[in-house]
Design a protein around this motif. Structure first.
Motif, PDB file in Angstrom:
ATOM      1  N   ASN A 130       0.820  -1.212   0.000  1.00  0.00           N
ATOM      2  CA  ASN A 130       0.000   0.000   0.000  1.00  0.00           C
ATOM      3  C   ASN A 130       0.857   1.267   0.000  1.00  0.00           C
ATOM      4  O   ASN A 130       1.987   1.277   0.466  1.00  0.00           O
ATOM      5  CB  ASN A 130      -0.924   0.015   1.214  1.00  0.00           C
ATOM      6  CG  ASN A 130      -1.860  -1.185   1.211  1.00  0.00           C
ATOM      7  OD1 ASN A 130      -2.172  -1.725   0.163  1.00  0.00           O
ATOM      8  ND2 ASN A 130      -2.296  -1.591   2.398  1.00  0.00           N
ATOM      9  N   GLY A 131       0.263   2.364  -0.501  1.00  0.00           N
ATOM     10  CA  GLY A 131       0.908   3.667  -0.415  1.00  0.00           C
ATOM     11  C   GLY A 131       1.906   3.915  -1.527  1.00  0.00           C
ATOM     12  O   GLY A 131       2.243   3.036  -2.326  1.00  0.00           O
ATOM     13  N   ARG A 132       2.378   5.137  -1.570  1.00  0.00           N
ATOM     14  CA  ARG A 132       3.359   5.522  -2.584  1.00  0.00           C
ATOM     15  C   ARG A 132       4.746   5.036  -2.176  1.00  0.00           C
ATOM     16  O   ARG A 132       4.983   4.739  -1.001  1.00  0.00           O
ATOM     17  CB  ARG A 132       3.368   7.030  -2.743  1.00  0.00           C
ATOM     18  CG  ARG A 132       3.730   7.779  -1.485  1.00  0.00           C
ATOM     19  CD  ARG A 132       3.657   9.271  -1.695  1.00  0.00           C
ATOM     20  NE  ARG A 132       4.013   9.992  -0.477  1.00  0.00           N
ATOM     21  CZ  ARG A 132       4.012  11.320  -0.388  1.00  0.00           C
ATOM     22  NH1 ARG A 132       3.660  12.052  -1.427  1.00  0.00           N
ATOM     23  NH2 ARG A 132       4.347  11.906   0.741  1.00  0.00           N
ATOM     24  N   PRO A 133       5.680   4.972  -3.113  1.00  0.00           N
ATOM     25  CA  PRO A 133       7.035   4.489  -2.797  1.00  0.00           C
ATOM     26  C   PRO A 133       7.694   5.388  -1.750  1.00  0.00           C
ATOM     27  O   PRO A 133       7.605   6.618  -1.803  1.00  0.00           O
ATOM     28  CB  PRO A 133       7.762   4.566  -4.143  1.00  0.00           C
ATOM     29  CG  PRO A 133       6.673   4.506  -5.167  1.00  0.00           C
ATOM     30  CD  PRO A 133       5.489   5.195  -4.562  1.00  0.00           C
ATOM     31  N   SER A 134       8.354   4.758  -0.809  1.00  0.00           N
ATOM     32  CA  SER A 134       8.982   5.498   0.282  1.00  0.00           C
ATOM     33  C   SER A 134      10.425   5.849  -0.062  1.00  0.00           C
ATOM     34  O   SER A 134      11.012   5.303  -1.001  1.00  0.00           O
ATOM     35  CB  SER A 134       8.954   4.659   1.566  1.00  0.00           C
ATOM     36  OG  SER A 134       9.723   3.477   1.388  1.00  0.00           O
ATOM     37  N   VAL A 135      10.990   6.736   0.743  1.00  0.00           N
ATOM     38  CA  VAL A 135      12.403   7.069   0.620  1.00  0.00           C
ATOM     39  C   VAL A 135      13.212   5.909   1.198  1.00  0.00           C
ATOM     40  O   VAL A 135      12.818   5.295   2.197  1.00  0.00           O
ATOM     41  CB  VAL A 135      12.723   8.386   1.356  1.00  0.00           C
ATOM     42  CG1 VAL A 135      14.206   8.718   1.255  1.00  0.00           C
ATOM     43  CG2 VAL A 135      11.892   9.524   0.795  1.00  0.00           C
TER      44      VAL A 135
END
Length: 470
Positions: free
Chosen positions: A51-56
């Motif tokens: 889930n969610g956008r790609p993280s740093v």
């Protein structure tokens, strides 16, 4: 005289950033000293896989915070600005010259919301493990002390608040010792449900800005709200453990927590070196009972000016009495709730004493001398202080724990914390000490490898040119 006719500022070039970073640069040494991919395993459970956008990249986040602590940069906002313009910083993160750097708010949010104190503790332990595996830790002799860190709170914004007093770790054991001593002297034991004599509540000054900080005032230091970092290091200045508390908590109160953690991690510890603030009967008893040795300094007794010196009152173990400077006995009276035996003189003897004005200062005309039920452990600590082991280990404090605090405040900006709350300050301090440990590990590894390469080059030259060498 030469003049540069044209400033080449708006020029496109093909640049290899790896060639621009010197071979002996600190960040290059650190990058080669440990495997940073280990961080992925430590934080994997904190990220959702789908889930969610790609993280740093979490390694990038950790390296950015590491740069902040290594170079004593005051804020994450300034850290990001410095990384944007510094080629070595970009090389360390693996970013190109044109690649955008993560926003400072992203770093702040992750270390405040996602990375728990347990995660920071794992990172701190991992770096210590790498130093131990390299053979650089020497935990046989450790040094314990505390330093204060100014809190992000205004001293004028405060309130008075009553808080319950914390129970002492050794309260039950001390009560048993007191009752056994009273019973041996024919006194009635204290009830188990009786109060310990200390107040159930105490009034403290609390900050309305950062309630978890505490008022600190010692010597020439200006009174302020602060935190205390209770730290343990070895003889090579590697920080082995740290516990952060409010600034108004005494060093000896936190000793049990710090001692348990560091001895569980390093059971090979033999000598505990600390300052006079840790020289209490309980601390000496606990260290000796564990088969270790406390190295503690001389602690000046608190006596009234003009009175007889404390050492002139001698304890006679055979008769269980105290002999005063005029060789008169002070007999056992009782053992109080604090664990002190009270020895009192006879008033009719003190009336004719030639040095009465230097001894008795109360209306009853009786002299009272106290002796703790664990006083024998303090006397054993005094014997260690005069031994070669005690003198040698305590002399190293200025080169070890005091040096760690001096470097942390002067080079790594630990005098003042921008964070509020005990958890956030604890993470900040632990990451700062982790950066200091990692820097020392990297520099020692680089120095060892350089010495090995120099020896190897010399050996190869000798093999190829034995005649020239002669």
């Amino acid at each position: 005289m030469l003049k540069r006719e044209k400033l080449e500022r708006n020029v496109m070039e093909i640049v290899n950033t790896d060639l621009l970073v010197p071979k002996d640069h600190l960040l290059r040494q650190i990058d080669g000293s440990v495997d940073f991919t280990r961080i992925y395993d430590l934080v994997e459970e904190l990220y959702c896989p789908d889930n969610g956008r790609p993280s740093v990249d979490p390694v990038v986040l950790f390296k950015m915070v590491l740069i902040q602590h290594l170079y004593g940069i005051r804020s994450l906002r300034q850290t990001v600005k410095d990384i944007e313009m510094n080629i070595a910083y970009r090389w360390f993160l693996g970013y190109t010259l044109n690649e955008p750097i993560p926003h400072f708010a992203t770093i702040s949010y992750n270390f405040k919301q996602r990375y728990t104190p347990q995660t920071v503790e794992q990172i701190f332990t991992w770096i210590l493990y790498e130093a131990e595996r390299a053979g650089y830790l020497k935990p046989e002799v450790v040094f314990i002390d505390a330093t204060h860190i100014k809190a992000n709170a205004n001293l004028k914004k405060k309130v008075k608040k009553a808080i319950p007093t914390a129970a002492r770790v050794y309260e039950q054991q001390l009560r048993q010792e007191i009752n056994a001593d009273r019973k041996a002297h024919g006194k009635k034991p204290f009830d188990d449900d009786d109060s310990s004599g200390s107040p159930k509540e105490k009034i403290l000054t609390q900050s309305t800005t950062d309630p978890e900080s505490g008022v600190f005032h010692k010597g020439e230091h200006k009174q302020c709200f602060a935190y205390s970092a209770h730290t343990v290091c070895d003889r090579h200045n590697f920080v082995l453990e740290v516990e952060v508390t409010a600034g108004n908590v005494h060093d000896s109160v936190v000793f049990d927590t710090v001692y348990e953690k560091v001895t569980q991690r390093y059971p090979q510890i033999q000598v505990i070196t600390a300052d006079a603030g840790y020289k209490t009967p309980w601390i000496c008893k606990r260290i000796f009972d564990d088969g270790r040795v406390p190295s503690l300094p001389y602690k000046r007794p608190v006596t009234k000016k003009g009175n007889h010196e404390w050492y002139k009152y001698v304890y006679d173990e055979y008769y269980d009495q105290i002999l005063c400077p005029e060789y008169k006995p002070l007999s056992y009276c009782t053992t109080n709730r604090y664990g002190y035996r009270e020895y009192k003189s006879r008033s009719y003897r003190c009336e004719k004493c030639p040095t009465r004005e230097r001894c008795v200062g109360n209306r009853s005309g009786q002299k009272t001398v106290t002796r703790h039920v664990w006083q024998d452990y303090l006397e054993r600590a005094e014997d260690v202080r005069h031994s070669p082991l005690g003198k040698e280990t305590y002399a190293l404090r200025s080169q070890t724990i005091e040096r760690v605090f001096a470097d942390a405040k002067e080079k790594y900006a630990m005098r003042y914390t921008p964070y509020r709350g005990l958890d956030q300050v604890s993470n900040w301090v632990r990451l700062k000490f982790a950066a200091m440990n990692l820097k020392k590990l990297a520099m020692w590894k680089f120095k060892a490898s350089s010495s090995f390469l120099s020896s190897l080059h010399f050996f190869l030259f000798y093999i190829k040119n034995p005649v020239s060498f002669v």
